[in-house]
Design a protein around this motif. Structure first.
Motif, PDB file in Angstrom:
ATOM      1  N   ALA A   1       0.781  -1.160  -0.059  1.00 60.24           N
ATOM      2  CA  ALA A   1      -0.009  -0.161  -0.185  1.00 60.24           C
ATOM      3  C   ALA A   1       0.992   1.334  -0.050  1.00 60.24           C
ATOM      4  O   ALA A   1       0.573   2.079  -0.855  1.00 60.24           O
ATOM      5  CB  ALA A   1      -0.898   0.109   1.162  1.00 60.24           C
TER       6      ALA A   1
ATOM      7  N   MET B   1       1.088   4.168  -2.663  1.00 57.65           N
ATOM      8  CA  MET B   1       0.946   5.583  -2.429  1.00 57.65           C
ATOM      9  C   MET B   1       2.090   6.620  -3.093  1.00 57.65           C
ATOM     10  O   MET B   1       1.606   7.375  -3.581  1.00 57.65           O
ATOM     11  CB  MET B   1       0.927   5.898  -0.731  1.00 57.65           C
ATOM     12  CG  MET B   1      -0.180   5.327  -0.140  1.00 57.65           C
ATOM     13  SD  MET B   1       0.081   5.557   1.747  1.00 57.65           S
ATOM     14  CE  MET B   1      -1.556   4.914   2.266  1.00 57.65           C
TER      15      MET B   1
ATOM     16  N   PHE C   1      -7.388   7.043   2.136  1.00 60.35           N
ATOM     17  CA  PHE C   1      -6.798   6.122   3.221  1.00 60.35           C
ATOM     18  C   PHE C   1      -7.566   6.281   4.423  1.00 60.35           C
ATOM     19  O   PHE C   1      -8.152   7.459   4.695  1.00 60.35           O
ATOM     20  CB  PHE C   1      -5.285   5.997   3.105  1.00 60.35           C
ATOM     21  CG  PHE C   1      -4.716   7.117   3.730  1.00 60.35           C
ATOM     22  CD1 PHE C   1      -4.517   7.527   4.988  1.00 60.35           C
ATOM     23  CD2 PHE C   1      -4.529   8.368   2.831  1.00 60.35           C
ATOM     24  CE1 PHE C   1      -3.849   8.692   5.499  1.00 60.35           C
ATOM     25  CE2 PHE C   1      -3.976   9.343   3.334  1.00 60.35           C
ATOM     26  CZ  PHE C   1      -3.718   9.606   4.558  1.00 60.35           C
TER      27      PHE C   1
ATOM     28  N   TYR D   1      -6.841   5.750   8.820  1.00 62.61           N
ATOM     29  CA  TYR D   1      -6.059   5.476   9.984  1.00 62.61           C
ATOM     30  C   TYR D   1      -6.528   5.622  11.371  1.00 62.61           C
ATOM     31  O   TYR D   1      -7.465   6.419  11.483  1.00 62.61           O
ATOM     32  CB  TYR D   1      -4.731   5.862   9.485  1.00 62.61           C
ATOM     33  CG  TYR D   1      -4.622   7.574   9.832  1.00 62.61           C
ATOM     34  CD1 TYR D   1      -4.371   8.177  11.000  1.00 62.61           C
ATOM     35  CD2 TYR D   1      -5.142   8.542   8.758  1.00 62.61           C
ATOM     36  CE1 TYR D   1      -4.480   9.622  11.198  1.00 62.61           C
ATOM     37  CE2 TYR D   1      -5.269   9.721   8.939  1.00 62.61           C
ATOM     38  CZ  TYR D   1      -4.967  10.756  10.030  1.00 62.61           C
ATOM     39  OH  TYR D   1      -5.013  11.736  10.262  1.00 62.61           O
TER      40      TYR D   1
ATOM     41  N   LEU E   1      -2.274   2.440  10.163  1.00 60.76           N
ATOM     42  CA  LEU E   1      -2.908   2.457   8.746  1.00 60.76           C
ATOM     43  C   LEU E   1      -4.010   1.297   8.420  1.00 60.76           C
ATOM     44  O   LEU E   1      -3.565   0.075   8.875  1.00 60.76           O
ATOM     45  CB  LEU E   1      -2.104   2.451   7.570  1.00 60.76           C
ATOM     46  CG  LEU E   1      -2.623   2.545   6.146  1.00 60.76           C
ATOM     47  CD1 LEU E   1      -3.407   3.952   5.751  1.00 60.76           C
ATOM     48  CD2 LEU E   1      -1.488   2.571   5.077  1.00 60.76           C
TER      49      LEU E   1
ATOM     50  N   PHE F   1      -6.456   1.435   2.340  1.00 64.75           N
ATOM     51  CA  PHE F   1      -6.123   2.243   1.496  1.00 64.75           C
ATOM     52  C   PHE F   1      -6.881   2.203   0.036  1.00 64.75           C
ATOM     53  O   PHE F   1      -6.987   1.066  -0.363  1.00 64.75           O
ATOM     54  CB  PHE F   1      -4.465   1.895   1.102  1.00 64.75           C
ATOM     55  CG  PHE F   1      -4.037   2.426  -0.052  1.00 64.75           C
ATOM     56  CD1 PHE F   1      -3.854   3.822  -0.412  1.00 64.75           C
ATOM     57  CD2 PHE F   1      -3.879   1.507  -1.194  1.00 64.75           C
ATOM     58  CE1 PHE F   1      -3.375   4.018  -1.554  1.00 64.75           C
ATOM     59  CE2 PHE F   1      -3.408   1.953  -2.470  1.00 64.75           C
ATOM     60  CZ  PHE F   1      -3.039   3.422  -2.699  1.00 64.75           C
ATOM     61  N   ASN F   2      -7.557   3.245  -0.425  1.00 70.45           N
ATOM     62  CA  ASN F   2      -8.329   3.201  -1.619  1.00 70.45           C
ATOM     63  C   ASN F   2      -9.399   2.271  -1.407  1.00 70.45           C
ATOM     64  O   ASN F   2      -9.759   1.442  -2.489  1.00 70.45           O
ATOM     65  CB  ASN F   2      -7.564   3.021  -2.775  1.00 70.45           C
ATOM     66  CG  ASN F   2      -6.969   4.289  -3.172  1.00 70.45           C
ATOM     67  OD1 ASN F   2      -7.426   5.396  -2.771  1.00 70.45           O
ATOM     68  ND2 ASN F   2      -6.103   4.263  -4.442  1.00 70.45           N
TER      69      ASN F   2
END
Length: 96
Positions: free
Chosen positions: A11, A15, A27, A29, A84, A87-88
């Motif tokens: 990921a 990025m 994203f 977190y 995190l 992501f997307n």
């Protein structure tokens, strides 16, 4: 069924690639203030690009903090790598 997960370091690499192409990504977190020892739960960032992070002579957390710019406000922020979670739209996996 499609696997909707991505490994953490994959990921981060995606990025970096998207940032080089100037393509914002999203994203999520878990927030953490190491100074206060508090969290405000989860935070979603809809549009961001990475930016240069801290050097090791600037912070003991230089290897843990990921620097990004959030758009459209162009705010400079950080998140902790280990916190995190998405992501997307893909859930982060931590072990291969």
């Amino acid at each position: 069924m499609e696997d909707n997960t991505v490994y953490l370091f994959d990921a981060i690499q995606m990025m970096r690639t998207l940032t080089k192409m100037n393509v914002p990504f999203s994203f999520e977190y878990k927030t953490l203030s190491t100074q206060k020892g508090t969290t405000n739960g989860f935070r979603t960032v809809e549009r961001a690009l990475l930016r240069p992070g801290l050097r090791t002579d600037q912070s003991d957390l230089a290897n843990e903090l990921i620097a990004f710019t959030e758009y459209p406000m162009e705010e400079h922020k950080f998140f902790h790598l280990s916190l995190l979670v998405n992501f997307n739209g893909r859930k982060i996996r931590y072990k291969k």
